[in-house]
Structure formats: structure tokens, C-alpha cells
Design an enzyme around this catalytic site. Structure first.
Site, PDB file in Angstrom:
ATOM      1  N   PRO A  88       0.826  -1.220   0.000  1.00  0.00           N
ATOM      2  CA  PRO A  88       0.000   0.000   0.000  1.00  0.00           C
ATOM      3  C   PRO A  88       0.853   1.260   0.000  1.00  0.00           C
ATOM      4  O   PRO A  88       0.357   2.360  -0.237  1.00  0.00           O
ATOM      5  CB  PRO A  88      -0.830  -0.117   1.287  1.00  0.00           C
ATOM      6  N   GLU A 115       1.847  -8.206   8.673  1.00  0.00           N
ATOM      7  CA  GLU A 115       2.131  -6.760   8.759  1.00  0.00           C
ATOM      8  C   GLU A 115       2.947  -6.271   7.570  1.00  0.00           C
ATOM      9  O   GLU A 115       3.264  -5.089   7.463  1.00  0.00           O
ATOM     10  CB  GLU A 115       2.889  -6.442  10.060  1.00  0.00           C
ATOM     11  N   ARG A 152      -2.772  -7.375 -20.641  1.00  0.00           N
ATOM     12  CA  ARG A 152      -3.537  -6.788 -21.745  1.00  0.00           C
ATOM     13  C   ARG A 152      -2.645  -6.053 -22.737  1.00  0.00           C
ATOM     14  O   ARG A 152      -3.018  -5.861 -23.880  1.00  0.00           O
ATOM     15  CB  ARG A 152      -4.606  -5.821 -21.216  1.00  0.00           C
ATOM     16  N   ASP A 166      -9.448   1.562 -25.383  1.00  0.00           N
ATOM     17  CA  ASP A 166      -9.869   1.470 -23.981  1.00  0.00           C
ATOM     18  C   ASP A 166      -9.637   2.781 -23.237  1.00  0.00           C
ATOM     19  O   ASP A 166      -8.805   3.601 -23.654  1.00  0.00           O
ATOM     20  CB  ASP A 166      -9.084   0.365 -23.259  1.00  0.00           C
TER      21      ASP A 166
HETATM   22  N1  SAM Z   1       1.169  -2.927   7.572  1.00  0.00           N
HETATM   23  C1  SAM Z   1       1.077  -2.631   6.162  1.00  0.00           C
HETATM   24  C2  SAM Z   1       0.817  -1.142   5.991  1.00  0.00           C
HETATM   25  O1  SAM Z   1       0.009  -0.602   6.720  1.00  0.00           O
HETATM   26  O2  SAM Z   1       1.381  -0.537   5.051  1.00  0.00           O
HETATM   27  C3  SAM Z   1      -0.058  -3.397   5.520  1.00  0.00           C
HETATM   28  C4  SAM Z   1       0.210  -4.850   5.372  1.00  0.00           C
HETATM   29  S1  SAM Z   1      -1.062  -5.669   4.489  1.00  0.00           S
HETATM   30  C5  SAM Z   1      -2.096  -6.228   5.790  1.00  0.00           C
HETATM   31  C6  SAM Z   1      -0.292  -7.148   3.944  1.00  0.00           C
HETATM   32  C7  SAM Z   1       0.193  -7.138   2.514  1.00  0.00           C
HETATM   33  O3  SAM Z   1      -0.897  -6.916   1.647  1.00  0.00           O
HETATM   34  C8  SAM Z   1       1.190  -6.089   2.148  1.00  0.00           C
HETATM   35  O4  SAM Z   1       2.503  -6.448   2.540  1.00  0.00           O
HETATM   36  C9  SAM Z   1       1.054  -6.024   0.644  1.00  0.00           C
HETATM   37  O5  SAM Z   1       1.764  -7.058   0.019  1.00  0.00           O
HETATM   38  C10 SAM Z   1      -0.444  -6.301   0.461  1.00  0.00           C
HETATM   39  N2  SAM Z   1      -1.243  -5.088   0.259  1.00  0.00           N
HETATM   40  C11 SAM Z   1      -2.110  -4.541   1.131  1.00  0.00           C
HETATM   41  N3  SAM Z   1      -2.710  -3.461   0.623  1.00  0.00           N
HETATM   42  C12 SAM Z   1      -2.223  -3.302  -0.628  1.00  0.00           C
HETATM   43  C13 SAM Z   1      -2.455  -2.367  -1.664  1.00  0.00           C
HETATM   44  N4  SAM Z   1      -3.301  -1.349  -1.515  1.00  0.00           N
HETATM   45  N5  SAM Z   1      -1.790  -2.516  -2.813  1.00  0.00           N
HETATM   46  C14 SAM Z   1      -0.912  -3.519  -2.995  1.00  0.00           C
HETATM   47  N6  SAM Z   1      -0.660  -4.447  -2.026  1.00  0.00           N
HETATM   48  C15 SAM Z   1      -1.301  -4.353  -0.868  1.00  0.00           C
END
Ligand code: SAM
Length: 262
Positions: A88, A115, A152, A166
Site C-alpha cells: 500500500p 504486517e 492486456r 480502452d
Molecule cells: N502494515 C502494512 C501497511 O500498513 O502498510 C499493511 C500490510 S497488508 C495487511 C499485507 C500485505 O498486503 C502487504 O505487505 C502487501 O503485500 C499487500 N497489500 C495490502 N494493501 C495493498 C495495496 N493497496 N496494494 C498492494 N498491495 C497491498
């Protein structure tokens, strides 16, 4: 192109290979998607991929070793690799990035869980990618979105002409689409689409595309350099609008003819 996904839930991710244009492209040998289980790169009896965070606090952290060993394996097996981490905290995926990634020979996508991953894993990573400002439980859905959006743009996966029309390809939103029947529950397909006049159909599509972009994505519209066809479509839209206002009657939308209002 080859996309490799590293995950602790390979069965979850594998559906991305099993449907639609991606499945067909794999069948035709245009695309290869490999899904690797991070647990296959552990050495303990329980195939553990996570551990408690240093410093305490809630949740677990993904250990670095399986990621490094999997990355080494990919380098040995496939050669040069571009590695992305789902996160994220990364740059937000968009069409341009998907197009760039589609030019890589081997794209490795790392899925975090818990996490997140041990910070040292980021030494393997060329780019961290987010699919939006929200937090998922794991990187698998993000990896599947990246796989689909990138695929794609791989030649032979989707007809080139279709990709080019698109949304976002040309920084515009796509125009509306209709199919048979010509009238359904009182809703008519715009007359211009039934006219057989290809030039007018193209003008209508350009105008609808511009109208939708201006209304929904003014950021794209305002930063646009308009082509001659687009300028022509804008003039036509204005003329239609003026005619509509001048008629001053409660008639259907003059452009779509579908009963929608401005
Ligand atoms: N503690 C992290 C933070 O707050 O930034 C979030 C961890 S999340 C529960 C677990 C995993 O989900 C991340 O390591 C990532 O690989 C994936 N993930 C979660 N949200 C994402 C997003 N918006 N885009 C891409 N990957 C995501």
C-alpha cells in the site's frame, strides 16, 4: 513475456491464469505465468515464512530468507528479472505503468501478508506497487490485478485496436457501447450507431469520450492537447448543445438519444 508471482497462497492466485484472454494467451504461448510458493524456499519442518516483529507490537512479519532464495532461484532459472513488491506504500498502478511493465521479459511480483515483509526484502525490489489507497490482507489480489492489467498490453493477448480504444490509453475515458436489440424496454440505441455512416459514428464516439472525460475526469480533460478530430467533435457537441437549448423542450439527450440528460 513471463510473469512470476511469489505467494504463500498459490491456489488463490492461480485463477488469474484460468479465465478469458489470459488463459487463451497462455494456451497460445504468448504469455507465461508462473506461481511460486514461498514456503518451497524455507528449510524448516513447518515451512515457516513469518516471525515476530523486532521491537514488539501486533502481528507477524514475513521473513527475508524465502524471498531472497526465491529471487535467486528466478535469476538462475529465467535470467534477468524486474521485481515488484505489492505494497500500500508503493506507487499507484495505472495504465502507463502497466504498459511499461508489459515490456519486461520477466516480471516477478512479490506478495506480502501479515504486517508486511521484512524491510531488507526491499533490496531485491525495483518498484513497490499499490493498487489503491486501502489495505488488503495480502498481496495476492494486488498481484492478480497487476497480472491482468499488464497482460492486456502483451502483444497477442488482446487485439491491439481494442486496447488502443480502452479508457486511459489515450488519456480519455471510453465512449458508451451498445449491442442488439436496437430497442430494449423503451431504451433506444442512439440513431447515429444505426446509420451506417462510419464517419459520423467515429465523431459521435470521440464526442462521447470527450464528454465523459470532461464530466468525470476534468483533470485529464484540462491537461489534454486536442487532436483535429477531437476539436471537430467538441465543436459538434457545442452545436448540438445549442440546438438542444434552442428547442427548449423536454426531449431526449441530443447526443446519445438514449434518454439521458446533460
Ligand atoms: N502494515 C502494512 C501497511 O500498513 O502498510 C499493511 C500490510 S497488508 C495487511 C499485507 C500485505 O498486503 C502487504 O505487505 C502487501 O503485500 C499487500 N497489500 C495490502 N494493501 C495493498 C495495496 N493497496 N496494494 C498492494 N498491495 C497491498
Amino acid at each position: 513475456m513471463r510473469i512470476i508471482v511469489a505467494t504463500i497462497f498459490p491456489d488463490f492466485v492461480k485463477v488469474v491464469k484460468e479465465y478469458g484472454v489470459i488463459a487463451q494467451a497462455i494456451e497460445k504461448g504468448k504469455l507465461d505465468i508462473q506461481i511460486l510458493n514461498l514456503r518451497d524456499f524455507t528449510h524448516d519442518k513447518h515451512r515457516i515464512v513469518d516471525d515476530y516483529p523486532y521491537g514488539g507490537g501486533p502481528g507477524m512479519v514475513m521473513k527475508p530468507e524465502p524471498f531472497f532464495e526465491l529471487h535467486d532461484y528466478c535469476g538462475r532459472t529465467f535470467g534477468e528479472i524486474y521485481t515488484v513488491l505489492t505494497s500500500p506504500q508503493g506507487v499507484t498502478l495505472n495504465n502507463k505503468l502497466a504498459m511499461e511493465l508489459s515490456k519486461k521479459k520477466n516480471l516477478l511480483i512479490l506478495c506480502g501478508r501479515y504486517e508486511g515483509v521484512d524491510e531488507r526484502v526491499k533490496n531485491l525490489v525495483d518498484l513497490e506497487i499499490s493498487i489503491g489507497d486501502y489495505v488488503l490482507s495480502g498481496g495476492e489480489l494486488a498481484a492478480m490485478v497487476i497480472c491482468d492489467a499488464v497482460s492486456r498490453f502483451v502483444p497477442g493477448v488482446v487485439e491491439e485496436e481494442s486496447v488502443k480504444r480502452d479508457s486511459f490509453y489515450n488519456d480519455l475515458l471510453d465512449h458508451p457501447h451498445y449491442t442488439r436489440p436496437a430497442e430494449y424496454r423503451g431504451m433506444r440505441v442512439p440513431d447515429v450507431l444505426l446509420s451506417g455512416d462510419h464517419e459520423m459514428v467515429e465523431l459521435w464516439r470521440t464526442a462521447e469520450s470527450l464528454k465523459l472525460t470532461a464530466l468525470r475526469r476534468p483533470d485529464l480533460f484540462l491537461s489534454r492537447e486536442f487532436s483535429t478530430q477531437e476539436k471537430k467533435a467538441l465543436v459538434w457537441l457545442l452545436q448540438e448543445l445549442v440546438r438542444y437549448v434552442e428547442r427548449r423542450q423536454d426531449s431526449p439527450d441530443p447526443l446519445s438519444g438514449s434518454g439521458k440528460r446533460w
